[in-house]
Every structure is written in structure tokens, then in C-alpha cells.
Enzyme design. Structure first.
Site, PDB file in Angstrom:
ATOM      1  N   ASP A  32      41.693  95.766  13.274  1.00 17.07           N
ATOM      2  CA  ASP A  32      40.292  95.373  13.067  1.00 17.07           C
ATOM      3  C   ASP A  32      40.170  93.858  13.220  1.00 17.07           C
ATOM      4  O   ASP A  32      40.854  93.103  12.524  1.00 17.07           O
ATOM      5  CB  ASP A  32      39.827  95.837  11.688  1.00 17.07           C
ATOM      6  CG  ASP A  32      38.323  96.022  11.646  1.00 17.07           C
ATOM      7  OD1 ASP A  32      37.595  95.076  12.004  1.00 17.07           O
ATOM      8  OD2 ASP A  32      37.875  97.122  11.271  1.00 17.07           O
ATOM      9  N   SER A  81      32.224  96.832  12.993  1.00 14.54           N
ATOM     10  CA  SER A  81      33.269  97.855  13.105  1.00 14.54           C
ATOM     11  C   SER A  81      32.693  99.251  13.233  1.00 14.54           C
ATOM     12  O   SER A  81      33.370 100.149  13.750  1.00 14.54           O
ATOM     13  CB  SER A  81      34.183  97.806  11.880  1.00 14.54           C
ATOM     14  OG  SER A  81      34.914  96.620  11.876  1.00 14.54           O
ATOM     15  N   ASP A 132      35.768 103.531   5.085  1.00 17.77           N
ATOM     16  CA  ASP A 132      35.236 102.346   5.766  1.00 17.77           C
ATOM     17  C   ASP A 132      34.925 102.716   7.225  1.00 17.77           C
ATOM     18  O   ASP A 132      35.410 103.713   7.756  1.00 17.77           O
ATOM     19  CB  ASP A 132      36.276 101.221   5.693  1.00 17.77           C
ATOM     20  CG  ASP A 132      35.643  99.840   5.894  1.00 17.77           C
ATOM     21  OD1 ASP A 132      34.427  99.684   5.686  1.00 17.77           O
ATOM     22  OD2 ASP A 132      36.387  98.913   6.266  1.00 17.77           O
ATOM     23  N   THR A 134      35.656 101.956  10.345  1.00 16.46           N
ATOM     24  CA  THR A 134      36.588 102.246  11.448  1.00 16.46           C
ATOM     25  C   THR A 134      37.251 103.609  11.302  1.00 16.46           C
ATOM     26  O   THR A 134      37.194 104.423  12.233  1.00 16.46           O
ATOM     27  CB  THR A 134      37.628 101.114  11.586  1.00 16.46           C
ATOM     28  OG1 THR A 134      36.939  99.866  11.581  1.00 16.46           O
ATOM     29  CG2 THR A 134      38.421 101.234  12.873  1.00 16.46           C
ATOM     30  N   ARG A 145      26.744 102.630   7.594  1.00 16.19           N
ATOM     31  CA  ARG A 145      28.134 102.643   7.156  1.00 16.19           C
ATOM     32  C   ARG A 145      28.312 102.593   5.646  1.00 16.19           C
ATOM     33  O   ARG A 145      29.319 103.067   5.121  1.00 16.19           O
ATOM     34  CB  ARG A 145      28.903 101.499   7.803  1.00 16.19           C
ATOM     35  CG  ARG A 145      28.337 100.120   7.471  1.00 16.19           C
ATOM     36  CD  ARG A 145      29.058  99.018   8.208  1.00 16.19           C
ATOM     37  NE  ARG A 145      30.406  98.820   7.690  1.00 16.19           N
ATOM     38  CZ  ARG A 145      31.303  98.017   8.262  1.00 16.19           C
ATOM     39  NH1 ARG A 145      30.991  97.360   9.362  1.00 16.19           N
ATOM     40  NH2 ARG A 145      32.502  97.876   7.738  1.00 16.19           N
ATOM     41  N   GLU A 318      44.378 102.391  11.359  1.00 15.06           N
ATOM     42  CA  GLU A 318      43.690 101.107  11.351  1.00 15.06           C
ATOM     43  C   GLU A 318      44.446 100.081  10.514  1.00 15.06           C
ATOM     44  O   GLU A 318      44.784 100.338   9.354  1.00 15.06           O
ATOM     45  CB  GLU A 318      42.276 101.239  10.775  1.00 15.06           C
ATOM     46  CG  GLU A 318      41.510  99.919  10.882  1.00 15.06           C
ATOM     47  CD  GLU A 318      40.323  99.790   9.937  1.00 15.06           C
ATOM     48  OE1 GLU A 318      39.456  98.958  10.217  1.00 15.06           O
ATOM     49  OE2 GLU A 318      40.273 100.504   8.912  1.00 15.06           O
ATOM     50  N   ASP A 323      40.733  91.659  10.095  1.00 15.68           N
ATOM     51  CA  ASP A 323      39.306  91.333   9.995  1.00 15.68           C
ATOM     52  C   ASP A 323      38.904  90.929   8.580  1.00 15.68           C
ATOM     53  O   ASP A 323      38.261  89.894   8.375  1.00 15.68           O
ATOM     54  CB  ASP A 323      38.515  92.565  10.431  1.00 15.68           C
ATOM     55  CG  ASP A 323      37.029  92.488  10.097  1.00 15.68           C
ATOM     56  OD1 ASP A 323      36.288  91.908  10.895  1.00 15.68           O
ATOM     57  OD2 ASP A 323      36.625  93.002   9.030  1.00 15.68           O
ATOM     58  N   LYS A 324      39.281  91.726   7.615  1.00 15.81           N
ATOM     59  CA  LYS A 324      38.754  91.480   6.260  1.00 15.81           C
ATOM     60  C   LYS A 324      39.222  90.130   5.726  1.00 15.81           C
ATOM     61  O   LYS A 324      38.467  89.419   5.059  1.00 15.81           O
ATOM     62  CB  LYS A 324      39.169  92.627   5.317  1.00 15.81           C
ATOM     63  CG  LYS A 324      38.438  93.930   5.692  1.00 15.81           C
ATOM     64  CD  LYS A 324      38.592  95.017   4.664  1.00 15.81           C
ATOM     65  CE  LYS A 324      38.084  96.352   5.199  1.00 15.81           C
ATOM     66  NZ  LYS A 324      36.637  96.389   5.448  1.00 15.81           N
ATOM     67  N   HIS A 327      37.293  87.307   7.527  1.00 18.96           N
ATOM     68  CA  HIS A 327      35.990  87.067   6.888  1.00 18.96           C
ATOM     69  C   HIS A 327      36.144  86.091   5.720  1.00 18.96           C
ATOM     70  O   HIS A 327      35.274  85.263   5.468  1.00 18.96           O
ATOM     71  CB  HIS A 327      35.395  88.378   6.364  1.00 18.96           C
ATOM     72  CG  HIS A 327      34.687  89.193   7.391  1.00 18.96           C
ATOM     73  ND1 HIS A 327      33.607  88.718   8.102  1.00 18.96           N
ATOM     74  CD2 HIS A 327      34.888  90.467   7.836  1.00 18.96           C
ATOM     75  CE1 HIS A 327      33.178  89.670   8.940  1.00 18.96           C
ATOM     76  NE2 HIS A 327      33.942  90.732   8.807  1.00 18.96           N
ATOM     77  N   ASP A 365      38.587  96.373  17.546  1.00 24.00           N
ATOM     78  CA  ASP A 365      37.197  96.822  17.607  1.00 24.00           C
ATOM     79  C   ASP A 365      36.275  95.690  18.050  1.00 24.00           C
ATOM     80  O   ASP A 365      35.323  95.909  18.787  1.00 24.00           O
ATOM     81  CB  ASP A 365      36.760  97.444  16.281  1.00 24.00           C
ATOM     82  CG  ASP A 365      37.107  96.585  15.074  1.00 24.00           C
ATOM     83  OD1 ASP A 365      37.764  95.537  15.227  1.00 24.00           O
ATOM     84  OD2 ASP A 365      36.706  96.969  13.962  1.00 24.00           O
ATOM     85  N   HIS A 366      36.551  94.470  17.623  1.00 27.83           N
ATOM     86  CA  HIS A 366      35.694  93.326  17.953  1.00 27.83           C
ATOM     87  C   HIS A 366      36.449  92.042  17.656  1.00 27.83           C
ATOM     88  O   HIS A 366      37.475  92.073  16.983  1.00 27.83           O
ATOM     89  CB  HIS A 366      34.390  93.377  17.148  1.00 27.83           C
ATOM     90  CG  HIS A 366      34.625  93.443  15.664  1.00 27.83           C
ATOM     91  ND1 HIS A 366      35.099  92.372  14.950  1.00 27.83           N
ATOM     92  CD2 HIS A 366      34.500  94.454  14.778  1.00 27.83           C
ATOM     93  CE1 HIS A 366      35.235  92.722  13.681  1.00 27.83           C
ATOM     94  NE2 HIS A 366      34.894  93.985  13.543  1.00 27.83           N
ATOM     95  N   HIS A 417      31.611  87.941  12.941  1.00 21.78           N
ATOM     96  CA  HIS A 417      32.422  88.449  14.052  1.00 21.78           C
ATOM     97  C   HIS A 417      32.107  87.644  15.314  1.00 21.78           C
ATOM     98  O   HIS A 417      31.127  86.910  15.357  1.00 21.78           O
ATOM     99  CB  HIS A 417      32.087  89.919  14.342  1.00 21.78           C
ATOM    100  CG  HIS A 417      32.383  90.849  13.207  1.00 21.78           C
ATOM    101  ND1 HIS A 417      31.812  92.091  13.097  1.00 21.78           N
ATOM    102  CD2 HIS A 417      33.185  90.705  12.127  1.00 21.78           C
ATOM    103  CE1 HIS A 417      32.250  92.678  12.003  1.00 21.78           C
ATOM    104  NE2 HIS A 417      33.082  91.861  11.398  1.00 21.78           N
TER     105      HIS A 417
END
Lengths: 455, 455
Positions: A32, A81, A132, A134, A145, A318, A323-324, A327, A365-366, A417
Site C-alpha cells: 500500500d 486505496s 480495510d 485494500t 470504505r 497486503e 502507506d499508513k 501518512h 495501489d497508489h 497520496h
């Protein structure tokens, strides 16, 4: 004449044999936010700038364009995501926040569901909550989501924002229910990750996770040690309340920090002085103690899915916290998660070595906010203070360098993102269905083709 | 018996033939700062998010890790164009600012020089000054990239910083002279781009460009129309004083801008309001009028190098202003330059179609500051102002979207480079010498191998 007879015999044998003598499987690993910047961060830290990751040794590599639309169907250039996992899982291009539903809020079938319907075993593994976006997008369908649990599907607060829930997805309104309800009652053979709190809402008449799980005849795991055993039938393992704690953190829990600017520099940023953040060393995160690693979950899931299985399986894994932690501007958290992704990939590659018809795909994913910037600045000879307007972490690498990570996409507690195309890696099996450049929806098509599933 | 005779005849023919019936050539296109973010920016604008670039259709794709060392040989994670072009051109890992010289300030031979020595024709094309680091590193050797001309080699100011010049590279000290002197007296068959001012220093007894060029028996071009003709012998075409003006710019010349913040927001950034920059449309840059396009320069160079040439050639082409406009926070400038890169690639591909033994590689030297960020922010529902601490350009795309580009690596007039690994593209010929993951020095090795040159 003899050769003609031999040819005819060979053809008869070929036609009467099953096309695939051994099981045929897909393992899709989603990092992610695992864009090329994070791949490079991982490489610089884990292998050194002159080294290479296990990922780098894979024989198929490419790039994947992410697609997102707004509520009018117009293009947006940065995704979340939910819509990207939906593209990977279903081939649909959809709106931010949608899980397994297209732009018109219609349920779209997933590659996992198609595989299950065709007799493949299926699995979902994540270091996030399994509810979550994903992981959820492969086996659940909700408009928003945040409708993760029987509680939140009625609306509430997520990421500090009030939302209306997903009334159209309520079971009483003819919908499929919250993500947790859908996962618990799905046909997915193994689901491992975090997110117990979404299965055990603490209010009213809603069913609890254990109830949901027991009703469906599922073995419910909650302890890392459980993964050393094996269990028949469906298995759901939930090892933390929500996202699983990450393996690494910055020394003393430090993340990226703003410059300390002198009072003169506050008056005019071309004068005065700035003090750089101290260097951060990555260390074990004490909160990770007792958690199963992504490697352990991967090994359990592959064992579970491949046992007594002539058909093969679809497994999505995943590595969520690249990602998390980005952030949260925590490069050590992201890098520790990349180390977990690499260990998980290794388990998958060992399986594929023994089971040739196994396609392993790794992608993201991004994109995410982190940037590797010069330490010191390229403009170090200028007689003025030069510094990032955002937050910066200076990470000491094992090879003796300082990798400076810049997070400067916004002014709030959580970075944005980014819209960069994401990397694509695969083992040699990927050559049959992947191309050097694809859109995310094409990955869905490729996995469907590999598993010989009809659209 | 008859088949045996036929086989023997075929073997005799094969053994007596030259290994390569047709010329063997390498065209290396370097997009300066052309990282995956810029590739995606170009795709979103030029082809739409669901489209693909010409680049994306190439059958070989991979990633390239950049390596940089400091003066002690320790790793640095962000490079400049000098040390990276030197890696591509020579295989050496070196310090920032070095051109064709290794970490010990020793001259290292380039692939272009090795090709020329072996009888290949050679060429350099750039939209920058041909004396700028990226083109220069293929045929010149100086300690510091700013030693471009017989004037600056004595020291002076570059990018607002005073530097000592390159005393060890002065001809009178036994060195090879400034970059302009080395290029003018080199054996490179065709050199096209900007940078006339570096060949015509305005002081003292230094030789002028035309003198340098004439002395060496070179045809000197300075007008775009000259490229419609053809010329015998060595050709140097210089079409602008320094970097060539770019093809596109933002409407009214606008680039990225800071948010306009209300006085309340200046007091505390979670309150008050911010005004987003107006949307920018890309338009033709009037300053580009009269300039030859990169496509025209590429066509001329390939024609010049392939005419009456059975051996083949080495040509390097730089699309320089992806980077230069990113430093200036000008996404339309960068995108127009990517459009030029695509047009140049098309010319190369047409040549390769008719000349099968032509390896075309496209890569970048290093990452750049731009990021594609959400428009609006992912946190649009938060009741507080959310905005980039840097500068932002909101670019209208032809497909009707708004692509928001964030530049936030520092507080001065010129953004920083980034350390992300860079993309690698090649036509099918690349399969013989390239791998999905390489270090920049490996690209040099691959080109040398393709041209069958000894190290």
C-alpha cells in the site's frame, strides 16, 4: 507412416490430459503506497544503494497507471486505496472510497469471487484490519470504505469526519451488510490480519465477530502462536484491534519534524538560521511484540490454501503500513513494513519454485507523499538557509549514509497520496499475461486470464 | 546426403559472413529529471489517464538505481546530472558535479569515445547547452560541471555561488580544457543544441566558438533552417545562447504559486481560509519561435550519422528541460519538453524499424521535485484549511481534469532533485543487454556490450 501414428497418439494423449497437471495459483502482493520512492527507500536501507531487493531480482517489471473518477465520471489524478483495490480486484474504474462497487454504486464481481466460484481456494492477508479498503475490495462491496462494521455501516466518524454510513448496503435494506459481515459470511478460506474491533461492535443487537464467525463454521484465531498449527475449513485470524502494529519505528518513536528556525528566519526566510532535525535510527517497535509477522501469515495462508488442493488458489496479501506510516511521516515504520513485504515475497517465491504454475505479482495501489531529498541540500554553498517547508526525517542507513525523507504535501496530521504510476513486479509466469505498461484494471484481466476464468 | 551438403553450405555461408550484416547503433535518450512522476504527468496530459505514451508501448521496461558518493566515498542518496550522466557514460560512480571524471578526479573514458575509437560515428543532441553536464559527460572531462567555457574554467559564479573553476583541467596545466574546448576539438561527428555563449567567451585572448569550430574543420550551424540541409564532416549546431527555450509554458507564463492565506490562517493554520491558485492552461511558449524542435535535431543527427555508414553510430539525446522547468516549478514547461522527448523517440523508432540492429534506450538521470497531489485534497471534508506548505500548480488537462502539481522540497528559487530510482525503457533490442533492474553504471556496460566494445 510410423511417425504419423506417433503424432496421432501424442495428440490423443494431449487432448485427453487435463491442461494443467499441477495446481494453478495467483499470489497478488499489494504494497500500500509502495511507489518507486518507497521501493528506493527500502532498497537504500535494506540492501544499500549499490544493492538490490528480492523484488529487484524478479524477471518481470513494469509500471501501472492508476485511474480514478469523480462522481460525474471525470478523471481525478490521485486515488485512494478503496478505488484502486477495486480496480485491481474487479477491473472497474471507480470513485474514491468505493469498495467492490463501480462508479454507479453497483456491485462488481471480484477475481477472488470468480476464482472461488470456479473451485479455487481463496485467501486474504493484510497487516491492516482485514476490513480495510485494500483487502476488503477482494471480497466485499460497500459504497463507502468506512462501512467496516455492523456499527459504522450506520454512519459515524472516520478520520475525524462525520459520514452517513451506507444505508443502501444494510442487510435490512436488501444490501450485503458491512465489510466485516460480508467477510465473515463469505466463502474466503483464510482471512488473516488485524481488525477484531470491526467484528465485535460494542453496542445494541449487532452480532459479534465470534458469533458471526461461529455461525458460519469458521475457526477463529487471535494469537500468533495459532499460526504454527493447521486448521480444517475456513479460518479467520484477527491479531489486533485495528491495523497491526508495525515492526520498526524511529529511535525514541521519532518521525519527520519541522526545522527549528531562528527568530530572524521567521521574519524573513533568507536570513537567520535553521537547525536540522537530529538523525533518526530505525529500531524494533516494542508494540510489535506478540504480533505474527507478514511472513508467518503468508506461510500459514499458503499452507492452508495448498493443502489437499489439486485446483490451486487465489491469495491476496497486503503490506498495508508502507502507506499508513507514510501518512504519519514515519519512514522507519514504512521501511520495516517493506522488510515484511520482502519476507512475505520470499515465502511466495519458495512455494512457486515447487509449484511452477504459480503467478506472483507485486504492485502498489497508489503513490505516497515521501520524497528522498538531498542531505545536505544541493544548494549548500548558498549563503542563505535552505530547507523544506514541510517535515523532514534524516534516517541513518546501515551502510553509513543519511537518507533524508521529505513529507510536504499538506499542513495537517496526515499526508496526501500522490498520483505517480506505480511499479509492477512478477515472477517469470507473469510473462504470459502481463505487459511492461498496464492500467490497474488490466491486472484484474491478467489474473482472470491466468486462472482461466470467464468474465 | 543432400541435406548434409545443404547444411554444410549454410554453415560455410554463415561463417564467412560478417556477424552483423547491417550497421549496429545505440540511441540513448536521457530525459533529465524524467522520473515516474514526470512520466505520469506527461501521460495524463498528452494521452489522458486511460491512455498511453509512445514510451509505454516499448517492449522493455525496468528501473534504474542512481548511485552517488561524497568526497570520502560515502553514499549520498540524491544525485545531480553531472555524476549520473558520468555513470551512464562511463560506468563510474562519482561525486556530484563531476563530468567524465571519477571520485578521484581521474578522467574515465566514455562509451561515446570508445565507439568513436572503434570506427562508429557519434553524436550529441540536447535541448540544454551542449556544454551542460548531461551531454558533456559523454565527450568531456572536468572536475566541476560549471567549467563549461574557456572563461568559466577559471572560476566565477554559477547558480549564485562563487567557485574556483577547474585549475587542474586548464590546458596550460596539462588538462583537457573547458567543456566547450573539449567538445569543439573532439571527434564527435554531430553536436546539436544550445550553448553558443560558452563557445564565445567575451574576454581576453580566449578563442571564440567559431574560431574553435573553424580550426577543427567543423561546419557551424546556428539557424533551425540549417537542419533541413545536410553537411559533410563534423557539424556543431548551436541554436541559443544557453538552454534552448522550451516549447510550452503556463498561461500568462504562470508557474506554481503559494496559497493565498487569510490573516486568521496566518495566525494559526487550522483556522481562517486559503485561496487556491487559479487553474493554469498550457500554451505555446512564444520564446520557442525559431528554435529547432528536439525532433528536428534528432532527425538531422540520425541522418548525418547513418549516411554512408556501414558500421553504425552512438547517439545520445537529452531532453533537458523536464528537469530545468521542474526546478522553476513550471509543469507546462516540463510537459512540453516530454512532448518533445516523445517526438524525438518516434524519429528514433522509425529509424530502428528500418535498421534492425538499433538499440534505443530511454531513461532519466535522477528524480525531480514535482508530485501529483489530489485536487481537491483527500481531506476535503475536514472543517479546516488543508493545503501544501510549498507551491502548487493546478494544470487543466485536455481530457477535462485538473492535475495538481506540488513543489515543496525547499524555500528558495530552485527545487531540489530527488533520489527515487528512475525508469528504463527500450525497444526489443534491449532484451539482449538490459535487465528489469539495473544500476546506472550497468547501462554503460550494456551499451558497450551491444556495440561489442572492449572495456
Amino acid at each position: 507412416m510410423r511417425s504419423l501414428i506417433l503424432t496421432a497418439l501424442a495428440c490423443t494423449w494431449l487432448l485427453s490430459s487435463p491442461i494443467h497437471a499441477s495446481p494453478r495459483s495467483v499470489i497478488l502482493i499489494v504494497g500500500d503506497g509502495f511507489d518507486d520512492t518507497h521501493v528506493t527507500m527500502g532498497r537504500n536501507y535494506l540492501a544499500g544503494q549499490s544493492g538490490s531487493l528480492l523484488l529487484d531480482e524478479l524477471s518481470v517489471r513494469g509500471a501501472v497507471q492508476v485511474e480514478t473518477i469523480d462522481s460525474e465520471g471525470n478523471p481525478l489524478y490521485v486515488a485512494d486505496s478503496a478505488n484502486t483495490a477495486t480496480s485491481l480486484a474487479t477491473g472497474a474504474v471507480t470513485q474514491i472510497g468505493r469498495v467492490g462497487k463501480d462508479g454507479n454504486n453497483t456491485v462488481v464481481p471480484t477475481v477472488l469471487e470468480a476464482a472461488a466460484a470456479d473451485g479455487y481456494k481463496t485467501g486474504i492477508v493484510s497487516t491492516a484490519s482485514v476490513t480495510d479498503a485494500t483487502p476488503a475490495a477482494f471480497a466485499a462491496h460497500v459504497a463507502v470504505r468506512a462501512c467496516e462494521s455492523p456499527m459504522t455501516i450506520h454512519g459515524g466518524k472516520k478520520y475525524g469526519v462525520t459520514f452517513d454510513g451506507c444505508p443502501e448496503d444494510l442487510v435490512e435494506n436488501g444490501g450485503l451488510g458491512s465489510i466485516a459481515e460480508q467477510l465473515a459470511t463469505s466463502q474466503v478460506d483464510v482471512i488473516l490480519g488485524g481488525g477484531e474491533e470491526h467484528f465485535t461492535p460494542q453496542y445494541g443487537s449487532q452480532p459479534s465477530a465470534r458469533t458471526l464467525a461461529t455461525v458460519a463454521g469458521v475457526t477463529f484465531l487471535s494469537d500468533a502462536a495459532d499460526l504454527r498449527g493447521s486448521h480444517p475449513g475456513r479460518v479467520i485470524g484477527l491479531f489486533s484491534e485495528d491495523t497491526m502494529p508495525v515492526k520498526w519505528r524511529g529511535s525514541e518513536g521519532r518521525t519527520a519534524e519541522s526545522m527549528k528556525r531562528s527568530w530572524l528566519n521567521h521574519i524573513y526566510d533568507m536570513i537567520g538560521s535553521v537547525t536540522q532535525p537530529e538523525i533518526i535510527r530505525c529500531e524494533a517497535n516494542p508494540e510489535f511484540a506478540g504480533m505474527p509477522s507478514l511472513e508467518a501469515m503468508t506461510r500459514y495462508a499458503i499452507d492452508h490454501l495448498s493443502r489437499d488442493n489439486d485446483k490451486g488458489f487465489f491469495l491476496t496479501i497486503e503490506s498495508a503500513s508502507i502507506d499508513k506510516r507514510a501518512h504519519e511521516r514515519d519512514p522507519c515504520g514504512s521501511i520495516g513494513e517493506i522488510e515484511q513485504l520482502e519476507a512475505s515475497l520470499k515465502v511466495a517465491l519458495v512455494y512457486a519454485q515447487e509449484h511452477p504454475n504459480t503467478l506472483i505479482i507485486v504492485t502498489a495501489d497508489h503513490g505516497q507523499a515521501a520524497q528522498i531529498v538531498p542531505d545536505p541540500t544541493l544548494y549548500k554553498y548558498l549563503p542563505i538557509p535552505v530547507y523544506s517547508p514541510g517535515k523532514v526525517a534524516r534516517v541513518a542507513t546501515p551502510e553509513g549514509g543519511v537518507m533524508r525523507i521529505n513529507y510536504a504535501t499538506n499542513n495537517i496530521d496526515s499526508e496526501e497520496h500522490t498520483g505517480v504510476n506505480v511499479p509492477l513486479f512478477a515472477n517469470a509466469e507473469g510473462r504470459t499475461v502481463l505487459k511492461p505498461f498496464m492500467h490497474q484494471r488490466d491486472i484484474y484481466q491478467a489474473m482472470m486470464r491466468y486462472l482461466e476464468l470467464e468474465r
